[in-house]
Structure formats: C-alpha cells, structure tokens
Design an enzyme around this catalytic site. Sequence first.
Site, short mmCIF file in Angstrom:
data_model
loop_
_atom_site.label_atom_id
_atom_site.label_comp_id
_atom_site.label_asym_id
_atom_site.label_seq_id
_atom_site.Cartn_x
_atom_site.Cartn_y
_atom_site.Cartn_z
N LEU A 299 0.81 -1.21 0.00
CA LEU A 299 0.00 0.00 0.00
C LEU A 299 0.85 1.27 0.00
CD1 LEU A 299 -2.75 -1.01 2.60
CD2 LEU A 299 -2.94 -1.01 0.11
N GLY A 300 2.03 1.18 0.58
CA GLY A 300 2.89 2.35 0.64
C GLY A 300 4.28 1.98 1.11
N THR B 234 3.97 -0.39 4.16
CA THR B 234 2.62 -0.75 4.59
C THR B 234 2.05 -1.76 3.60
OG1 THR B 234 2.31 1.49 5.51
CG2 THR B 234 0.34 0.15 5.21
N LYS C 122 1.79 -2.61 9.13
CA LYS C 122 2.81 -1.58 9.03
C LYS C 122 4.12 -2.17 9.54
CE LYS C 122 1.78 2.64 10.04
NZ LYS C 122 1.35 3.88 10.74
N ASP D 40 -0.66 14.68 13.43
CA ASP D 40 -0.43 14.67 11.99
C ASP D 40 -1.75 14.61 11.23
OD1 ASP D 40 1.18 14.85 9.77
OD2 ASP D 40 1.64 12.71 9.68
#
Length: 470
Positions: A16-17, A24, A39, A139
Amino acid sequence: MTRKVLAERYEVQRQLGKQTGRQTLLARDLQTQKLVVIKQLFLGSDFEWQDLKLFEREAETLKALSHPAIPRYLDYLEIDEADSKGFALVQTYVKGKTLEQHLRSGRTFSEIEVKKLAKSLLEILHYLHKQNPPVIHRDIKPSNILLHSRSGHSVGKVYLVDFGSVQNQAAKFGGTITVVGTYGYMAPEQFGGRSVPASDLYGLGATLIYLVTGLHPTELSQQDLKIQFADRVPQLNPNLIDWLEWMTEPSLDKRLSSAGEAWRGLKNARHIKTSPMVVQPSQGRDIKLTKNSEFIEIVIPPPGICFGLIARLSAAVANVTLGRHLFTYILPDLAINILFIIISVFFLSAVGVMFVFALFWEVRLRIDREQISYSIDLLGLRWNHFDSAPRQEIGQLEIEKIEYTSLDTQQNLPKVSQMIIQAGNQKYRLGVKDGLSESEIEWLATELSQWLGLKIKITSTYGGLTRWYL
C-alpha cells in the site's frame, strides 16, 4: 505464484505504501479470512531508536483505543527473517480513498460536506483528547483521513488513520525535542516540540482550508503566520471562513482550545464585537472605524463649520454689498436691484451649499468579503462616489505624501497626503480633501493593512524627488 506469509498467518496481498525503512502492506488473516493492514518498521542502516519509540507508542495507543472511526489494533510482531528484521503492527483494514486522493482526482467538496466532515473529525478528536492522558494525533492532514462509501453529495463514513506520530501528554522526552508532523498542517508550537489538543485543531483547520481552496496550505500566503485564504473563497459563508481562521490561529491563546469548543463554534458563529472604534482628532470630529471578520468600514463625518467657511460667507456678503455700491453710479435703480438679486443668489447659494456639505456630507468606505465601495451620505441620501470593485481585485495599499517647496522663498509649503486603495483599475482615495490629518491617514491605513493582509507602500515626494518605501 506463492504469496509471502508473515508469522505463518498473514498472507501479503499487495503493497500500500513505502518509505525509507518502512512499508505498509495489505494482507489477509488466514485465521479469520479478513483483510488487514500491516505496518512494518525495518532494522536497517537508517534505523533510529526514536523511530522504534514512536512505532511502539502507536501500537500501545491503538491497543487502548476503541472507536468505530479509528483502525483497531490486532497484533504486534517481531520479524526475524533472512532478508528482513524488524517489527510489524497489524490493524483492521478500512476500505476507502483518502481526502488527498479525492482532491487529486478533481473531486470538490461543498460547504455542507465540509461541515459534515468537520463534525465527524471533531467527534473523533473529542474521543482522543478526553483519554487519560489525552491522545494527540499530531499529523492531521488529507492523506490521513479516509472516506468510505462517499457518493454524490454524501461524505460517507470518515476514518482517521496513521497514528505513527501520536503522543500522549504524559510522554516525556528528557532533554530531546521531538518535532513530528507535516509542514503546512503543523501548528507553530509543534516546531518547538510542544503538542496540545489545540494542535490537532490547527491541523484539521488547515486540512479543511485545503478542501475549500484546492491549494496546499504552503501554496497560500501568510501574514503574521496566519494562512491567508479568504480571498480565494468569496462564495464561502463568512461564518465558516471566520471559524477556519479561528481554528488556524497561530497563537494558542487565540485558537479554539478543544474539539467541543470547536464544534460549538461551528454551529454558532462567535459573537463579534462590532462597536465602532473612535478616535478624537484635533478637529473635534469622531472618525468611526468598524472592523470584524466580515467587513471593515470607515465613516468620516462632516467637517463642520470652520473659520474658513465663515470667512467665505463674510467675503460673499462683502462682495455683494460692494457690487451694489459700484453699480449704483452706472446703472438705473431697477437694473441695480435685479443685478443685486442675481449676484446675491449666486454667492449666497454657493456658500449655502458649502454649509450644507460642511454639516451633512459624510464619507463611507466599506470593504467586505465580496467588494469594496465608496459612498457619500448627504441629508439621508446615499450614492456611490466610485464604482464598486470585487474584493479580490484589491492589490495595493499606498500612502502618498507630497511636500511642495516654493521656488521663490525656498520654504516648504503644507504637505498633501492621501491613502490610495488600488482595486483593479479603480483607485479609492481618502486624504486631506476629506478633512483627514496625516496621523489619521496613517492610522486608517494601518487598520486596513492588518485587515486586508497587505503591506503599506509609502510614496514620498519632496522637492520633485520621489521615494518609495514598503
């Protein structure tokens, strides 16, 4: 093709990232057959212990939270494989697109949607901030907000994700200052390592400003650290604009302090004091300045009867009387009387008009979210002295000072000063012609500068030499 399985339980579906030292993954839990998010933090050459500290804090925070709009903690793993070593946090998977993805795809959000989104996120923040100790996300930004089932004019379900920067107010860092967040969405106090619940409100306000303007906060100008965005959204309700400005106040003392207070402020516009601010100039007049988040208005009252006006009246009467005596010798009585009447009417009417203007002539300059207007009030009648111009066309605020020098005597003559507001091709002027002193002009220019977020340009002309200052 055989898919990788972590801890003999989580079958990796896709990535995903990915960031330096992190990734991720979307995986399937082979025990429950449900999709999960994993993660990972790797122990590599760029590994820092502070990263692990934040990673473990995220896991501990999620474990203690239970909210339908926040991913749920499922598992925490230590990865010890030949090609990778590190840690993994497993949490529930939320299907949806981030606000960032929606914006980049060209989707827009109506004012109603923005308010619904704000309400949902404030509910989440209220839950986080009421924990003991309060949990601060640190954040809040478009890429950390997910929308599920968004369609048409429905925002859908709102989720807050990525607690990798989370902090609780009991956390201590010794002598180390930890700056965590994303530039543009970070409140000023976060740059000093300090985070409070109001810091999350700033991030939410900056996120919503991105939604209504379509521009990242760093693409918008700032004035005294305040994000200048109102001129980009003239169609937006002034109360919503004021609320967003309140959410993103640089000073903690002026910003909304809690999610509950922010929600009440969103439902009910804050009470704005609109009582005029009055100065007492030397002429004895009250210049009225009314300023709030919606408009600024300057009202200059009539100058009143002064010595110069009385002198003009005396001169007019003297001229009429003298004229009658002069023409007595050259014209018959009937002609003299007719001429006397005509001259009297002319001179006295002119002076009478001056008296009316002196007693009832009122100048009004007003700027609101939509336009700038300059009007004259006289005996209850009002008309625009200049054509109105759109507010967003105001591009310059100038004070023009001119001091003449007599060539014969080399003496300085009285100064001529005026304030000029440039809006497109239109120039709006207030100055000595309106009976203002130099100090009054500077005072009004300063107030306008603060409200408009424009610097004052000063043009000074002395003896034919012109200088410009900002």
